[in-house]
Design a protein around this motif. Structure first.
Motif, PDB file in Angstrom:
ATOM      1  N   VAL A   1       0.846  -1.112   0.081  1.00  0.00           N
ATOM      2  CA  VAL A   1      -0.024  -0.123   0.076  1.00  0.00           C
ATOM      3  C   VAL A   1       0.845   1.194  -0.075  1.00  0.00           C
ATOM      4  N   LEU A   2       0.534   2.300  -0.790  1.00  0.00           N
ATOM      5  CA  LEU A   2       1.378   3.441  -0.721  1.00  0.00           C
ATOM      6  C   LEU A   2      -0.073   4.746  -0.504  1.00  0.00           C
ATOM      7  N   LEU A   3       0.469   5.475   0.484  1.00  0.00           N
ATOM      8  CA  LEU A   3      -0.733   6.590   0.634  1.00  0.00           C
ATOM      9  C   LEU A   3      -0.342   7.747  -0.266  1.00  0.00           C
ATOM     10  N   ARG A   4      -1.157   8.083  -1.241  1.00  0.00           N
ATOM     11  CA  ARG A   4      -1.093   8.945  -2.384  1.00  0.00           C
ATOM     12  C   ARG A   4      -1.538  10.258  -1.868  1.00  0.00           C
ATOM     13  N   LYS A   5      -2.693  10.318  -1.329  1.00  0.00           N
ATOM     14  CA  LYS A   5      -3.313  11.722  -0.834  1.00  0.00           C
ATOM     15  C   LYS A   5      -4.187  11.851   0.446  1.00  0.00           C
ATOM     16  N   LYS A   6      -4.256  12.883   1.079  1.00  0.00           N
ATOM     17  CA  LYS A   6      -5.324  13.077   2.012  1.00  0.00           C
ATOM     18  C   LYS A   6      -5.941  14.352   1.478  1.00  0.00           C
ATOM     19  N   ALA A   7      -7.312  14.190   1.863  1.00  0.00           N
ATOM     20  CA  ALA A   7      -8.244  15.532   1.686  1.00  0.00           C
ATOM     21  C   ALA A   7      -7.710  16.474   2.644  1.00  0.00           C
ATOM     22  N   PRO A   8      -8.114  17.843   2.146  1.00  0.00           N
ATOM     23  CA  PRO A   8      -7.515  18.947   3.239  1.00  0.00           C
ATOM     24  C   PRO A   8      -7.943  18.690   4.557  1.00  0.00           C
ATOM     25  N   LEU A   9      -9.290  18.133   4.722  1.00  0.00           N
ATOM     26  CA  LEU A   9      -9.518  18.102   6.392  1.00  0.00           C
ATOM     27  C   LEU A   9      -9.229  16.730   6.830  1.00  0.00           C
ATOM     28  N   GLY A  10      -8.394  15.820   6.065  1.00  0.00           N
ATOM     29  CA  GLY A  10      -7.802  14.765   6.413  1.00  0.00           C
ATOM     30  C   GLY A  10      -8.544  13.556   6.140  1.00  0.00           C
ATOM     31  N   ASP A  11      -9.949  13.455   5.623  1.00  0.00           N
ATOM     32  CA  ASP A  11     -10.687  12.409   5.599  1.00  0.00           C
ATOM     33  C   ASP A  11     -11.443  12.681   4.021  1.00  0.00           C
ATOM     34  N   PRO A  12     -11.406  11.753   3.057  1.00  0.00           N
ATOM     35  CA  PRO A  12     -10.903  10.351   2.922  1.00  0.00           C
ATOM     36  C   PRO A  12      -9.319  10.580   2.464  1.00  0.00           C
ATOM     37  N   LEU A  13      -8.768   9.233   2.554  1.00  0.00           N
ATOM     38  CA  LEU A  13      -7.468   8.990   2.012  1.00  0.00           C
ATOM     39  C   LEU A  13      -7.420   8.460   0.880  1.00  0.00           C
ATOM     40  N   GLU A  14      -6.614   8.695  -0.069  1.00  0.00           N
ATOM     41  CA  GLU A  14      -6.495   7.737  -1.191  1.00  0.00           C
ATOM     42  C   GLU A  14      -5.191   7.073  -1.375  1.00  0.00           C
ATOM     43  N   ILE A  15      -5.313   5.698  -1.510  1.00  0.00           N
ATOM     44  CA  ILE A  15      -4.065   4.861  -1.536  1.00  0.00           C
ATOM     45  C   ILE A  15      -3.928   4.146  -2.773  1.00  0.00           C
ATOM     46  N   THR A  16      -2.747   3.602  -3.188  1.00  0.00           N
ATOM     47  CA  THR A  16      -2.464   2.853  -4.294  1.00  0.00           C
ATOM     48  C   THR A  16      -2.505   1.224  -3.620  1.00  0.00           C
ATOM     49  N   ILE A  17      -3.247   0.389  -4.299  1.00  0.00           N
ATOM     50  CA  ILE A  17      -3.045  -0.959  -3.837  1.00  0.00           C
ATOM     51  C   ILE A  17      -3.348  -1.925  -4.939  1.00  0.00           C
ATOM     52  N   ARG A  18      -2.396  -2.852  -5.170  1.00  0.00           N
ATOM     53  CA  ARG A  18      -2.626  -3.831  -6.067  1.00  0.00           C
ATOM     54  C   ARG A  18      -2.977  -3.156  -7.659  1.00  0.00           C
ATOM     55  N   GLY A  19      -2.230  -2.067  -7.751  1.00  0.00           N
ATOM     56  CA  GLY A  19      -2.192  -1.295  -9.107  1.00  0.00           C
ATOM     57  C   GLY A  19      -3.342  -0.397  -9.341  1.00  0.00           C
ATOM     58  N   TYR A  20      -3.987  -0.113  -8.424  1.00  0.00           N
ATOM     59  CA  TYR A  20      -5.191   0.798  -8.492  1.00  0.00           C
ATOM     60  C   TYR A  20      -5.410   1.712  -7.406  1.00  0.00           C
ATOM     61  N   GLU A  21      -6.218   2.964  -7.783  1.00  0.00           N
ATOM     62  CA  GLU A  21      -6.208   3.987  -6.520  1.00  0.00           C
ATOM     63  C   GLU A  21      -7.605   3.378  -5.985  1.00  0.00           C
ATOM     64  N   LEU A  22      -7.524   3.739  -4.468  1.00  0.00           N
ATOM     65  CA  LEU A  22      -8.540   3.227  -3.670  1.00  0.00           C
ATOM     66  C   LEU A  22      -8.807   4.504  -2.620  1.00  0.00           C
ATOM     67  N   THR A  23     -10.161   4.949  -2.636  1.00  0.00           N
ATOM     68  CA  THR A  23     -10.558   6.039  -1.559  1.00  0.00           C
ATOM     69  C   THR A  23     -11.089   5.343  -0.214  1.00  0.00           C
ATOM     70  N   LEU A  24     -10.570   5.476   0.966  1.00  0.00           N
ATOM     71  CA  LEU A  24     -10.874   4.815   2.218  1.00  0.00           C
ATOM     72  C   LEU A  24     -11.402   6.085   3.125  1.00  0.00           C
ATOM     73  N   ARG A  25     -12.206   5.692   3.916  1.00  0.00           N
ATOM     74  CA  ARG A  25     -12.615   6.592   5.057  1.00  0.00           C
ATOM     75  C   ARG A  25     -11.302   6.392   5.954  1.00  0.00           C
ATOM     76  N   VAL A  26     -11.191   7.469   7.031  1.00  0.00           N
ATOM     77  CA  VAL A  26     -10.109   7.478   7.982  1.00  0.00           C
ATOM     78  C   VAL A  26     -10.668   6.353   8.961  1.00  0.00           C
ATOM     79  N   SER A  27     -11.874   6.032   9.245  1.00  0.00           N
ATOM     80  CA  SER A  27     -12.440   4.997  10.032  1.00  0.00           C
ATOM     81  C   SER A  27     -12.098   3.736   9.397  1.00  0.00           C
ATOM     82  N   GLU A  28     -12.134   3.537   8.420  1.00  0.00           N
ATOM     83  CA  GLU A  28     -11.791   2.062   7.490  1.00  0.00           C
ATOM     84  C   GLU A  28     -10.321   1.944   7.739  1.00  0.00           C
ATOM     85  N   ALA A  29      -9.562   3.074   7.356  1.00  0.00           N
ATOM     86  CA  ALA A  29      -7.869   2.995   7.410  1.00  0.00           C
ATOM     87  C   ALA A  29      -7.632   2.735   8.803  1.00  0.00           C
TER      88      ALA A  29
END
Length: 77
Positions: free
Chosen positions: A40-68
């Motif tokens: 997993v690579l953390l690519r971006k965080k939204a300005p207020l910190g939620d959600p997060l954009e990660i790269t996993i298994r070759g694609y971008e995925l957006t997760l809530r902080v509560s999920e992360a």
């Protein structure tokens, strides 16, 4: 060193060690490919910190902080 995915800083990478959480959240994470052993690579965080954009298994995925916060990571580097 281990820490939660929600604690990562932008640009930080790691390997998933464990996925916790209640039934629906855990099932949703597994369905999206968030499983132990995945890189997993953390690519971006939204300005207020939620959600997060990660790269996993070759694609971008957006997760809530509560999920992360359910994902325990081994930090690379």
């Amino acid at each position: 060193m281990t820490k939660l995915l929600s604690e990562f800083t932008v640009g930080e990478a790691g390997v998933i060690k464990a996925v916790a959480g209640e039934g629906k959240i855990r099932r949703r994470l597994f369905d999206m490919g968030v499983t132990p052993g995945a890189d997993v690579l953390l690519r971006k965080k939204a300005p207020l910190g939620d959600p997060l954009e990660i790269t996993i298994r070759g694609y971008e995925l957006t997760l809530r902080v509560s999920e992360a916060a359910c994902v325990t990571m081994e930090v690379k580097g």
